[in-house]
Design an enzyme around this catalytic site. Structure first.
Site, PDB file in Angstrom:
ATOM      1  N   ASN A 209       5.029   0.930   7.303  1.00  0.00           N
ATOM      2  CA  ASN A 209       6.121   0.916   6.337  1.00  0.00           C
ATOM      3  C   ASN A 209       6.386   2.354   5.907  1.00  0.00           C
ATOM      4  O   ASN A 209       5.667   2.898   5.074  1.00  0.00           O
ATOM      5  CB  ASN A 209       5.729   0.046   5.128  1.00  0.00           C
ATOM      6  CG  ASN A 209       6.806   0.038   4.061  1.00  0.00           C
ATOM      7  OD1 ASN A 209       7.923   0.507   4.298  1.00  0.00           O
ATOM      8  ND2 ASN A 209       6.484  -0.475   2.886  1.00  0.00           N
ATOM      9  N   TRP A 210       7.423   2.928   6.494  1.00  0.00           N
ATOM     10  CA  TRP A 210       7.721   4.343   6.218  1.00  0.00           C
ATOM     11  C   TRP A 210       8.493   4.527   4.907  1.00  0.00           C
ATOM     12  O   TRP A 210       8.771   5.662   4.509  1.00  0.00           O
ATOM     13  CB  TRP A 210       8.509   4.953   7.388  1.00  0.00           C
ATOM     14  CG  TRP A 210       7.669   5.197   8.607  1.00  0.00           C
ATOM     15  CD1 TRP A 210       6.306   5.160   8.684  1.00  0.00           C
ATOM     16  CD2 TRP A 210       8.127   5.546   9.928  1.00  0.00           C
ATOM     17  NE1 TRP A 210       5.901   5.455   9.968  1.00  0.00           N
ATOM     18  CE2 TRP A 210       6.999   5.697  10.749  1.00  0.00           C
ATOM     19  CE3 TRP A 210       9.394   5.733  10.493  1.00  0.00           C
ATOM     20  CZ2 TRP A 210       7.086   6.032  12.098  1.00  0.00           C
ATOM     21  CZ3 TRP A 210       9.486   6.064  11.830  1.00  0.00           C
ATOM     22  CH2 TRP A 210       8.345   6.216  12.630  1.00  0.00           C
ATOM     23  N   LYS A 211       8.883   3.444   4.306  1.00  0.00           N
ATOM     24  CA  LYS A 211       9.629   3.498   3.035  1.00  0.00           C
ATOM     25  C   LYS A 211      10.783   4.504   3.164  1.00  0.00           C
ATOM     26  O   LYS A 211      11.413   4.565   4.217  1.00  0.00           O
ATOM     27  CB  LYS A 211       8.691   3.863   1.876  1.00  0.00           C
ATOM     28  CG  LYS A 211       7.428   3.013   1.859  1.00  0.00           C
ATOM     29  CD  LYS A 211       6.628   3.160   0.605  1.00  0.00           C
ATOM     30  CE  LYS A 211       5.376   2.310   0.725  1.00  0.00           C
ATOM     31  NZ  LYS A 211       4.666   2.188  -0.535  1.00  0.00           N
TER      32      LYS A 211
ATOM     33  N   HIS B 236       8.920  -6.773  -0.738  1.00  0.00           N
ATOM     34  CA  HIS B 236       7.995  -5.691  -1.079  1.00  0.00           C
ATOM     35  C   HIS B 236       8.024  -5.487  -2.597  1.00  0.00           C
ATOM     36  O   HIS B 236       9.086  -5.552  -3.222  1.00  0.00           O
ATOM     37  CB  HIS B 236       8.384  -4.400  -0.346  1.00  0.00           C
ATOM     38  CG  HIS B 236       7.295  -3.369  -0.431  1.00  0.00           C
ATOM     39  ND1 HIS B 236       7.075  -2.623  -1.559  1.00  0.00           N
ATOM     40  CD2 HIS B 236       6.343  -3.002   0.465  1.00  0.00           C
ATOM     41  CE1 HIS B 236       6.029  -1.825  -1.350  1.00  0.00           C
ATOM     42  NE2 HIS B 236       5.566  -2.041  -0.130  1.00  0.00           N
TER      43      HIS B 236
ATOM     44  N   GLU C  39      -0.272  -7.944  -0.613  1.00  0.00           N
ATOM     45  CA  GLU C  39      -0.381  -6.569  -1.105  1.00  0.00           C
ATOM     46  C   GLU C  39      -0.556  -6.601  -2.620  1.00  0.00           C
ATOM     47  O   GLU C  39       0.444  -6.666  -3.357  1.00  0.00           O
ATOM     48  CB  GLU C  39       0.893  -5.784  -0.788  1.00  0.00           C
ATOM     49  CG  GLU C  39       1.209  -5.653   0.677  1.00  0.00           C
ATOM     50  CD  GLU C  39       2.083  -4.422   0.942  1.00  0.00           C
ATOM     51  OE1 GLU C  39       1.651  -3.582   1.722  1.00  0.00           O
ATOM     52  OE2 GLU C  39       3.157  -4.301   0.337  1.00  0.00           O
TER      53      GLU C  39
ATOM     54  N   GLY D   5      -0.774   2.420  -2.771  1.00  0.00           N
ATOM     55  CA  GLY D   5      -0.679   3.850  -3.049  1.00  0.00           C
ATOM     56  C   GLY D   5      -1.656   4.367  -4.091  1.00  0.00           C
ATOM     57  O   GLY D   5      -1.489   5.483  -4.591  1.00  0.00           O
TER      58      GLY D   5
ATOM     59  N   SER E  77      -3.262   0.802   0.323  1.00  0.00           N
ATOM     60  CA  SER E  77      -4.252   1.889   0.464  1.00  0.00           C
ATOM     61  C   SER E  77      -5.128   1.792   1.712  1.00  0.00           C
ATOM     62  O   SER E  77      -6.288   2.203   1.688  1.00  0.00           O
ATOM     63  CB  SER E  77      -5.130   1.987  -0.790  1.00  0.00           C
ATOM     64  OG  SER E  77      -4.341   2.376  -1.894  1.00  0.00           O
TER      65      SER E  77
ATOM     66  N   GLY F  15       1.298   1.914   4.489  1.00  0.00           N
ATOM     67  CA  GLY F  15       2.302   2.833   3.954  1.00  0.00           C
ATOM     68  C   GLY F  15       1.936   4.268   4.295  1.00  0.00           C
ATOM     69  O   GLY F  15       2.117   4.729   5.422  1.00  0.00           O
TER      70      GLY F  15
HETATM   71  C1  PEP Z   1       2.984  -0.516   1.054  1.00  0.00           C
HETATM   72  O1  PEP Z   1       3.648  -0.053   0.133  1.00  0.00           O
HETATM   73  O2  PEP Z   1       3.430  -1.454   1.753  1.00  0.00           O
HETATM   74  C2  PEP Z   1       1.676   0.053   1.329  1.00  0.00           C
HETATM   75  C3  PEP Z   1       0.815  -0.664   1.964  1.00  0.00           C
HETATM   76  O3  PEP Z   1       1.455   1.351   0.880  1.00  0.00           O
HETATM   77  P1  PEP Z   1       0.109   2.223   0.972  1.00  0.00           P
HETATM   78  O4  PEP Z   1      -0.541   1.912   2.284  1.00  0.00           O
HETATM   79  O5  PEP Z   1       0.566   3.625   0.878  1.00  0.00           O
HETATM   80  O6  PEP Z   1      -0.746   1.777  -0.168  1.00  0.00           O
END
Ligand code: PEP
Length: 250
Positions: free
Chosen positions: A9-11, A98, A172, A178, A214, A235
């Protein structure tokens, strides 16, 4: 058990140029890891880069996913993108629900049900995110929140049963996204056993259960060893190819 899924997920972290450069610069690496790992690898750039990234990766087994979709099929909805348009770019997956969209775009469970249906009509596999806030976790309300979120998802899957080949649910916990905080193994084991039972009971189609929040090169292996975790939604750690590759290979 099906293939493990690794969803990047590159956001809004990579611009159009950066997303294309990632696919271009790591074309051989991506091709190789997709061929050798027997996993489903899905890159989710922002809308403008979907078509180009797909074109760059067209001779590989890497899939392309969007990060959201309109709840409407077509019409006067300025700024929105339909599932049909996504399908026409070659996109075969789409993240919905999300927590950032639930928060910043006020995406509701009803919206997510509609979006799920629109995707299924276009044969796009929905990757539906669920998860509780830190506050709900601390108040031991996780299952209440998840039950509520799942109800809408199962309704969409059941109603469009004949369209559904595969769907994915990504658990999630918002407090893990994050933050560098990962839930305890015992906690995840319990959640995923429950999610598996619920999904089996409610739908008879193939589903994958993903964990997100994370994930990094150090913790991915442990998380993937937990029963009923079929893949990862990643992410920050997906923005660096070497880290992403390491997570997939291990
Ligand atoms: C996300 O936002 O979908 C995610 C998993 O982010 P991160 O891995 O950076 O916690």
């Amino acid at each position: 058990m099906g293939k493990k899924m690794f969803v990047a997920n590159w956001k809004m972290q990579l611009s159009f140029d950066q997303a294309c450069a990632f696919a271009h610069n790591h074309l051989e690496g991506l091709k190789k890891v997709a061929d050798q790992s027997q996993s489903e690898i899905i890159l989710c750039p922002s809308f403008p880069a979907l078509y180009n990234v797909k074109q760059i990766l067209k001779n590989t087994k890497v899939h392309i996913g969007a990060q959201t979709v309109s709840r409407h099929g077509s019409g006067a909805y300025t700024g929105q993108v339909s599932a049909q348009s996504l399908a026409q770019t070659g996109c075969t997956y789409c993240i919905i629900g999300h927590s950032e969209n639930r928060k910043y775009q006020h995406e509701s469970n009803v919206d997510i049900e509609q979006k799920c249906k629109e995707l299924l009509k276009q044969n796009i596999t929905p990757i539906i995110c669920i998860g509780e806030s830190k506050e709900a976790f601390e108040q031991k309300k996780t299952y209440n929140i998840l039950n509520e979120q799942l109800e809408f998802i199962y309704t969409a899957i059941t109603e469009l049963n004949h369209h559904v080949k595969h769907y994915a649910i990504a658990y999630e916990p918002i407090w893990a996204i994050g933050t560098g905080i990962i839930p305890e193994v015992a906690y995840l084991t319990e959640i995923f056993a429950w999610l598996h039972t619920q999904s089996r009971k409610q739908t008879d189609t193939r589903f994958s259960l993903l964990y997100g929040g994370s994930v990094n090169a150090q913790n991915a292996h442990n998380i993937l060893s937990i029963k009923h975790i079929d893949g990862l939604l990643i992410g920050g750690a997906s923005l660096d190819f070497a880290t992403f590759e390491h997570i997939i290979k291990n």
